[in-house]
Structures are given as structure tokens and as C-alpha cells.
Design an enzyme around this catalytic site. Structure first.
Site, PDB file in Angstrom:
ATOM      1  N   ARG A  61      21.948  -7.561 -29.249  1.00 42.12           N
ATOM      2  CA  ARG A  61      21.370  -6.493 -28.416  1.00 42.12           C
ATOM      3  C   ARG A  61      22.296  -6.097 -27.261  1.00 42.12           C
ATOM      4  NH1 ARG A  61      16.245  -8.714 -27.634  1.00 42.12           N
ATOM      5  NH2 ARG A  61      17.006  -9.522 -25.672  1.00 42.12           N
ATOM      6  N   ASP A 187      22.419  15.276 -16.340  1.00 42.42           N
ATOM      7  CA  ASP A 187      22.617  15.347 -17.789  1.00 42.42           C
ATOM      8  C   ASP A 187      23.863  16.210 -17.984  1.00 42.42           C
ATOM      9  OD1 ASP A 187      22.635  16.133 -20.476  1.00 42.42           O
ATOM     10  OD2 ASP A 187      20.451  16.035 -20.641  1.00 42.42           O
ATOM     11  N   LYS A 212      25.718  15.016 -29.438  1.00 47.08           N
ATOM     12  CA  LYS A 212      26.259  16.381 -29.484  1.00 47.08           C
ATOM     13  C   LYS A 212      27.781  16.332 -29.643  1.00 47.08           C
ATOM     14  CE  LYS A 212      21.987  17.258 -28.525  1.00 47.08           C
ATOM     15  NZ  LYS A 212      21.038  17.331 -29.596  1.00 47.08           N
TER      16      LYS A 212
HETATM   17  C1  LIG Z   1      20.828  18.751 -22.820  1.00 43.62           C
HETATM   18  C2  LIG Z   1      20.312  17.693 -23.722  1.00 43.62           C
HETATM   19  N1  LIG Z   1      20.119  16.462 -23.218  1.00 43.62           N
HETATM   20  C3  LIG Z   1      19.633  15.461 -23.962  1.00 43.62           C
HETATM   21  C4  LIG Z   1      19.328  15.653 -25.293  1.00 43.62           C
HETATM   22  C5  LIG Z   1      18.742  14.534 -26.066  1.00 43.62           C
HETATM   23  O1  LIG Z   1      19.641  13.960 -26.952  1.00 43.62           O
HETATM   24  P1  LIG Z   1      19.132  13.208 -28.266  1.00 43.62           P
HETATM   25  O2  LIG Z   1      18.719  14.278 -29.219  1.00 43.62           O
HETATM   26  O3  LIG Z   1      20.337  12.433 -28.675  1.00 43.62           O
HETATM   27  O4  LIG Z   1      17.995  12.335 -27.886  1.00 43.62           O
HETATM   28  C6  LIG Z   1      19.536  16.896 -25.877  1.00 43.62           C
HETATM   29  C7  LIG Z   1      19.224  17.118 -27.303  1.00 43.62           C
HETATM   30  O5  LIG Z   1      19.141  18.234 -27.784  1.00 43.62           O
HETATM   31  C8  LIG Z   1      20.024  17.951 -25.072  1.00 43.62           C
HETATM   32  O6  LIG Z   1      20.191  19.189 -25.561  1.00 43.62           O
END
Ligand SMILES: Cc1ncc(COP(=O)(O)O)c(C=O)c1O
Length: 399
Positions: A61, A187, A212
Site C-alpha cells: 500500500r 487543481d 489526463k
Molecule cells: C479538472 C479535473 N480535475 C480532476 C478530474 C478527476 O480526475 P479523474 O477522472 O482521474 O478522477 C478531472 C476529470 O475529468 C478533471 O477534468
């Protein structure tokens, strides 16, 4: 083996980062170490190990060299960062980062343009934990100081917002937060540290959906949090307490993607700008929401702070309704209909920001479409969109 040096530039770091000889052996890449159980030589060694498990095999883990290598490569892209941990998705990374810095009774300031599941985490689990959330205008800048109250413990940014693309004034928000003793999180999935290194700007925790651009091939779910020194130990404790971890196979795919992310981002940027500028000239399009175009809220901030743009943006149709937008999207040949982005392929979605807003109501001339511009020839993508806009216009005509 190419050695890592502190003065290497970012495009060198994404190649050299995390490739320690003791992890790669004679190979170029760190192999996939699949493990739940780790064996010790003696009871004495077992008893000694738990006190410091970072980068030492302890139990599956806590990860193995495959995960540590990707995490270290991401840390190397954020000057001033203390470390990075991996998560099974971007949402898991957001949730763990927030619970690292929030406790019952606290208030969180959350950007109104946040990714919808981030919003949902505030309105659901955080609320039940006794943490209140106030949503704020993404273009607030230094004005955030007026919202900071007695209970405010953290400010969360997402810049640009991944549906409506307002670019936030990160330095101004960080300055106001620091003056008030409040921590900041962002983010940073759209820009990645290649286009916006945020830890050196004073952000405390930087979250990415590696799903992404880092993975880049639409074949794995993965998230990360990179921490400034002041929050690194707390991030580790919280992550381990929640039992968060990422699989070695997915970490391997993340590392494989990362090595080419620099060149991919340059192509995403160039092709997306070609498509965005073409859309901006079309009579069916009211507005293009792309940070590199002056029509995008926060464009000046983008020009000041970012080293480039990635391949995700939106446009607002002029008039028309959901049925006309659907007629456009349903016939697309090269654009897939899918909720993700950051892979090599182009994608489109219909999005309705009015459902996701509380601080600043969304007002627009027509329905919104979000595009991810992949690595296809942009002229082919433009032809696909041109046919789509014709279907849109036909669907808008009274029958
Ligand atoms: C800006 C943004 N942050 C976070 C996420 C979440 O990522 P995950 O799909 O890997 O959980 C996404 C997913 O589309 C996103 O567009």
C-alpha cells in the site's frame, strides 16, 4: 544513466526525473514491481522499518519503486516541492488533499468553476464532516481577502476551470491567503507543472488528474498531490490513514506518458489554437473560451503567468437549443463523445454550466460545447466541426 541536476530545464526533467539507478537497474525504465507483501531479513529489520518508510519497501500500500519513480519525476517538475504521492484517480487526489487541510468547524473557499465532482465532495462528505464551503467568483483575484473569515482554513483553485475556462490570479490569491494564515490548493490538471509550476508561486498542495495529460493515452486512471515542505508530512499521514494508493501498472503507464508529455502538449497547444481561432470566426459561434484568446475571462493573467496552453477549451453556440447542439455532436466523425480529455484523441461533450454554479450565475448566448483537441491533423478536425456546425444551423431552422 542521465543524472538529474537542479539546474536542468523542465523539458529535461521530464526525461530524467525519478530514474534512479537503484530503481531502473540496467534498463532505461523502472520496471513494474507488483507487490502486496514485502519480506524482511529479520525481526529487528521489521521493527526498525516502520519509522521511515518513504522510498523503502514496507508493504504494497505504501508503493514500490514503480510508484516512487513517477512521484519523484512529478516532484522534479515543481521547484520548491517536498514530495508527491499517487492516488487511484484525480478525484481521490482532490478528496485526500482537502481532508489533509480541513477539520470539523473549518470553512473552505472553493472556486465556483470547479470540476463538478470536486463540488460534490464539498457538498457531500465535507459537509457531513462539519466543514462548510463557500463558493467564490473565479475572477475574484486579490478580492478573495474580503471573503476570508475566522473559520476559513483553505482556498481551493482550479485554473482555468475545465468547462468555462476562467483563469485565476494565483499569485494574488496566494498572497491574500498567506497574509491570513490560510493554506491554498490548486487543481493544476489543465496546465500541468510544465505550463504552470505552482509550488514556487506559494501554493501548498497541487493536485493533478494524471488520467489526463500525464497518462496521455486514455488507458489508465491516476491522480497525484505534490506538497510544499510545510504540508508534506501531513499529506503522507492523511494519505496512509485513508489507505490511498495507486497500482504499479497504472504508475508505469503514467511514467511512460510523462516522458513524452512535453512534445504532446506543444502539439495539443498548436492544434487547439488553430481550431479555436477558426471557431472564433464562425457566425454560429458566439464566444470561444480558450485562455490564449482575449475573449476568455482571465486571458491577461494567463499571458502573464502561464508558459503555454494545453488542448482543452469550450465554445458557446450562438442561439440554438440542446437539440441543435445534439445534432451537431451526434454526427461528429473524429471527435469522440467522452467525459475525459488529455489523451491523443479528440473529444467533445455538451456541458451546461448553469447547473454547476452558485456564486456567479452562468449566462450565455446559447449552449456550450467543450472540445479536447487531440493529435490528429487540425485541418481534418476543422472539416469535422464545419460539418457539425452545418447540422447545428439546419437544426435551428424552423421546419
Ligand atoms: C479538472 C479535473 N480535475 C480532476 C478530474 C478527476 O480526475 P479523474 O477522472 O482521474 O478522477 C478531472 C476529470 O475529468 C478533471 O477534468
Amino acid at each position: 544513466m542521465a543524472e538529474e541536476r537542479d539546474d536542468d530545464r523542465p523539458f529535461t526533467r521530464i526525461v530524467t526525473g525519478g530514474r534512479r539507478p537503484e530503481w531502473t537497474g540496467a534498463a532505461v525504465n523502472v520496471p513494474v514491481w507488483r507487490a502486496s507483501t514485502v519480506l524482511y531479513d529479520s525481526v529487528a529489520e521489521m521493527r526498525a522499518r516502520p519509522h521511515d518508510t518513504h522510498h523503502k519497501p514496507y508493504y504494497g500500500r505504501r508503493g514500490m519503486a514503480t510508484q516512487w519513480s513517477l512521484a519523484d519525476a512529478l516532484t522534479a517538475l515543481e521547484p520548491g516541492a517536498a514530495g508527491t504521492l499517487l492516488y487511484p484517480s484525480g478525484v481521490a487526489a482532490v478528496a485526500t488533499a482537502l481532508t489533509t487541510v480541513l477539520a470539523p468547524g473549518d470553512e473552505l473557499l472553493m472556486v465556483d468553476s470547479a470540476y463538478e465532482p470536486t463540488r460534490a465532495f464539498c457538498d457531500g462528505p465535507l459537509k457531513r464532516m462539519g466543514v462548510g464551503t463557500r463558493f467564490y467568483d473565479p475572477c475574484i483575484g486579490a478580492g478573495i481577502a474580503e471573503l476570508i473569515g475566522e473559520r476559513t482554513a483553505a482556498i481551493f483553485m482550479e485554473s482555468p476551470g475545465s468547462i468555462t475556462f476562467e483563469v485565476q490570479d494565483v499569485p494574488a490569491i496566494v498572497a491574500a491567503a498567506k497574509a491570513a494564515g490560510v493554506v491554498t490548493l490548486i487543481d493544476n490538471t489543465w496546465a500541468t507543472p510544465l505550463l504552470l509550476p505552482v509550488i514556487e508561486q506559494g501554493v501548498d498542495l497541487s493536485v493533478m488528474a494524471l488520467t489526463k495529460y500525464v497518462v496521455g493515452h486514455s488507458d489508465a486512471m491516476l491522480g497525484s498531490v505534490t506538497a510544499a515542505p510545510g504540508l508534506w508530512q501531513r499529506l503522507r499521514q492523511t494519505t496512509h490513514a485513508w489507505g490511498q494508493c495507486a497500482s504499479p501498472d497504472d504508475a508505469f503507464l503514467g511514467a511512460r506518458g510523462l516522458r513524452t508529455m512535453g512534445v504532446r502538449l506543444k502539439q495539443h497547444e498548436a492544434s487547439a489554437l488553430t481550431v479555436a481561432r477558426w471557431l472564433a470566426e464562425r457566425p454560429e459561434v458566439a464566444r470561444v473560451l480558450h485562455p490564449a484568446l482575449p475573449s476568455c475571462p482571465g486571458h491577461d493573467v494567463w499571458a502573464r503567468d502561464f508558459r503555454g496552453a494545453s488542448g482543452l477549451f469550450s465554445f458557446v453556440l450562438r442561439g440554438g437549443d440542446d437539440a441543435a447542439r445534439t445534432a451537431m455532436l451526434d454526427g461528429l466523425r473524429l471527435f469522440g463523445l467522452g467525459y475525459s480529455w488529455g489523451g491523443y484523441e479528440s473529444l467533445a461533450i455538451p456541458a451546461d454550466p448553469e447547473r454547476m454554479r452558485s456564486a456567479v450565475p452562468w449566462a450565455a448566448e446559447g449552449p456550450l460545447v467543450r472540445l479536447h483537441i487531440g493529435l490528429e491533423d487540425p485541418d481534418d478536425l476543422i472539416a469535422d466541426l464545419a460539418a457539425g456546425l452545418e447540422r447545428f444551423t439546419a437544426a435551428c431552422q424552423p421546419s
